[in-house]
Design a protein around this motif. Structure first.
Motif, mmCIF file in Angstrom:
data_model
loop_
_atom_site.group_PDB
_atom_site.id
_atom_site.type_symbol
_atom_site.label_atom_id
_atom_site.label_comp_id
_atom_site.label_asym_id
_atom_site.label_seq_id
_atom_site.Cartn_x
_atom_site.Cartn_y
_atom_site.Cartn_z
ATOM 1 N N MET A 23 -0.532 14.052 -4.955
ATOM 2 C CA MET A 23 0.102 14.836 -3.892
ATOM 3 C C MET A 23 0.110 14.057 -2.576
ATOM 4 O O MET A 23 -0.492 14.456 -1.590
ATOM 5 C CB MET A 23 -0.678 16.125 -3.699
ATOM 6 N N GLU A 24 0.802 12.934 -2.592
ATOM 7 C CA GLU A 24 0.787 12.076 -1.402
ATOM 8 C C GLU A 24 1.864 12.461 -0.397
ATOM 9 O O GLU A 24 3.053 12.421 -0.692
ATOM 10 C CB GLU A 24 1.016 10.626 -1.815
ATOM 11 N N THR A 25 1.428 12.776 0.797
ATOM 12 C CA THR A 25 2.399 13.060 1.847
ATOM 13 C C THR A 25 2.900 11.733 2.414
ATOM 14 O O THR A 25 2.312 10.676 2.183
ATOM 15 C CB THR A 25 1.757 13.848 2.994
ATOM 16 N N PHE A 26 3.962 11.837 3.180
ATOM 17 C CA PHE A 26 4.501 10.653 3.848
ATOM 18 C C PHE A 26 3.412 9.984 4.686
ATOM 19 O O PHE A 26 3.236 8.760 4.648
ATOM 20 C CB PHE A 26 5.673 11.075 4.737
ATOM 21 N N GLY A 27 2.675 10.809 5.405
ATOM 22 C CA GLY A 27 1.600 10.280 6.245
ATOM 23 C C GLY A 27 0.550 9.516 5.444
ATOM 24 O O GLY A 27 0.130 8.433 5.844
ATOM 25 N N ASP A 28 0.162 10.078 4.331
ATOM 26 C CA ASP A 28 -0.817 9.395 3.478
ATOM 27 C C ASP A 28 -0.308 8.014 3.090
ATOM 28 O O ASP A 28 -1.036 7.020 3.128
ATOM 29 C CB ASP A 28 -1.049 10.186 2.186
ATOM 30 N N ILE A 29 0.940 7.992 2.690
ATOM 31 C CA ILE A 29 1.510 6.737 2.199
ATOM 32 C C ILE A 29 1.497 5.656 3.268
ATOM 33 O O ILE A 29 1.015 4.542 3.034
ATOM 34 C CB ILE A 29 2.954 6.950 1.692
ATOM 35 N N ILE A 30 2.007 5.990 4.456
ATOM 36 C CA ILE A 30 2.090 4.920 5.457
ATOM 37 C C ILE A 30 0.720 4.556 6.011
ATOM 38 O O ILE A 30 0.506 3.433 6.458
ATOM 39 C CB ILE A 30 3.073 5.263 6.605
ATOM 40 N N LYS A 31 -0.209 5.486 5.948
ATOM 41 C CA LYS A 31 -1.551 5.142 6.421
ATOM 42 C C LYS A 31 -2.246 4.210 5.427
ATOM 43 O O LYS A 31 -2.809 3.179 5.800
ATOM 44 C CB LYS A 31 -2.401 6.400 6.614
ATOM 45 N N THR A 32 -2.183 4.579 4.165
ATOM 46 C CA THR A 32 -2.757 3.745 3.106
ATOM 47 C C THR A 32 -2.163 2.341 3.171
ATOM 48 O O THR A 32 -2.878 1.336 3.086
ATOM 49 C CB THR A 32 -2.437 4.352 1.725
ATOM 50 N N GLN B 253 13.484 6.497 11.092
ATOM 51 C CA GLN B 253 12.118 5.996 11.164
ATOM 52 C C GLN B 253 11.528 5.811 9.771
ATOM 53 O O GLN B 253 10.842 4.830 9.505
ATOM 54 C CB GLN B 253 11.260 6.949 12.005
ATOM 55 N N VAL B 254 11.822 6.734 8.889
ATOM 56 C CA VAL B 254 11.340 6.606 7.509
ATOM 57 C C VAL B 254 11.856 5.304 6.911
ATOM 58 O O VAL B 254 11.117 4.555 6.266
ATOM 59 C CB VAL B 254 11.805 7.793 6.641
ATOM 60 N N GLU B 255 13.109 5.020 7.174
ATOM 61 C CA GLU B 255 13.683 3.795 6.628
ATOM 62 C C GLU B 255 13.043 2.544 7.221
ATOM 63 O O GLU B 255 12.827 1.557 6.529
ATOM 64 C CB GLU B 255 15.205 3.806 6.846
ATOM 65 N N LYS B 256 12.732 2.621 8.487
ATOM 66 C CA LYS B 256 12.033 1.498 9.117
ATOM 67 C C LYS B 256 10.697 1.240 8.436
ATOM 68 O O LYS B 256 10.336 0.092 8.158
ATOM 69 C CB LYS B 256 11.768 1.800 10.603
ATOM 70 N N PHE B 257 9.965 2.301 8.168
ATOM 71 C CA PHE B 257 8.672 2.150 7.508
ATOM 72 C C PHE B 257 8.840 1.548 6.120
ATOM 73 O O PHE B 257 8.066 0.670 5.714
ATOM 74 C CB PHE B 257 7.948 3.500 7.408
ATOM 75 N N ALA B 258 9.850 2.029 5.400
ATOM 76 C CA ALA B 258 10.075 1.506 4.047
ATOM 77 C C ALA B 258 10.322 0.000 4.091
ATOM 78 O O ALA B 258 9.757 -0.760 3.306
ATOM 79 C CB ALA B 258 11.257 2.220 3.398
ATOM 80 N N GLU B 259 11.131 -0.407 5.034
ATOM 81 C CA GLU B 259 11.424 -1.841 5.133
ATOM 82 C C GLU B 259 10.195 -2.633 5.545
ATOM 83 O O GLU B 259 9.871 -3.657 4.950
ATOM 84 C CB GLU B 259 12.546 -2.082 6.148
ATOM 85 N N PHE B 260 9.531 -2.120 6.553
ATOM 86 C CA PHE B 260 8.391 -2.849 7.081
ATOM 87 C C PHE B 260 7.273 -3.008 6.061
ATOM 88 O O PHE B 260 6.688 -4.086 5.916
ATOM 89 C CB PHE B 260 7.856 -2.139 8.321
ATOM 90 N N TYR B 261 6.987 -1.945 5.331
ATOM 91 C CA TYR B 261 5.909 -2.016 4.337
ATOM 92 C C TYR B 261 6.422 -2.436 2.966
ATOM 93 O O TYR B 261 5.664 -2.454 1.996
ATOM 94 C CB TYR B 261 5.210 -0.657 4.239
ATOM 95 N N ASP B 262 7.710 -2.712 2.911
ATOM 96 C CA ASP B 262 8.330 -3.097 1.648
ATOM 97 C C ASP B 262 8.095 -2.057 0.555
ATOM 98 O O ASP B 262 7.601 -2.359 -0.541
ATOM 99 C CB ASP B 262 7.799 -4.472 1.202
#
Lengths: 102, 102
Positions: B1-10, B47-56
């Motif tokens: 049950m990973e939220t968006f926040g969990d993902i980018i923090k991890t 912003q979501v897309e930016k995160f996806a690109e940045f964290y690949d």
DNA sequence: ATTTGTTTTGACAAAAATAGTCAAATTAAT
DNA sequence: ATTAATTTGACTATTTTTGTCAAAACAAAT
């Protein structure tokens, strides 16, 4: 596939009411009701409840229709509609148990 | 049950990055990123897309996570979560065929 | 336990989205 | 054609969301 707008329009017509009459009864401008009926604007939850009471409709059913309209619109242009909704349901149920547990 | 926040923090932690660094790379205030990570605020799609690109990360997967967070929150306190989502899916798929057909 | 570095919080301002009002335009009915 | 009903659109008001910034809280380390 009845939208909120379809429901309240059908209901109004089946009862032979004019927009003006519904508007005065619910204290909502008739232009706005016209827009609700055609899906051009989304009512607030309070307004949905007013409609349910006025037309004597099942409140939960009407809210379901209204909420599902909104959700359908937010995911309309996304890729994985089924996946998004599946995950959303899991999250919602999970959050619910958390809240109840506290 | 990973939220968006969990993902980018991890993701940030696994890469040993500071908020400040991510902030400057994405040109988003670090206070806001902190809030995203803890689910206090919702990012825009851009912003979501930016995160996806940045964290690949897989863009669709991240968007699914973000969208499902939002939907889960809107229906959290409703009665018939399953029903609402079922109807929403039908409506979304229906609207989609309409659009494609035009 | 003080210094240094990081994250979180909160108050505020800016911007965007949503809602309401009203009259004119359009459409429908007689 | 006239009358009545609905729809449209421009405008304003209100609410919600977003961004900025500095101070507070927290953590690590010496």
């Amino acid at each position: 596939m009845e939208t909120f707008g379809d429901i309240i329009k059908t209901e109004r017509e089946s009862k032979g009411l004019l927009l003006r009459q519904v508007a005065s009864a619910l204290e909502i401008d008739q232009a706005i009701i016209s827009k609700f009926e055609r899906g051009e604007r989304k009512p607030t939850k309070e307004q949905v409840e007013k409609f349910a009471e006025f037309y004597d409709l099942d409140k939960n059913k009407l809210i379901t229709s209204w909420l599902s309209d909104q959700i359908a619109n937010t995911i309309l242009y996304e890729e994985n509609i089924g996946e998004v909704l599946k995950v959303a349901e899991e999250k919602a149920l999970y959050l619910k148990t958390i809240h109840n547990g506290k």
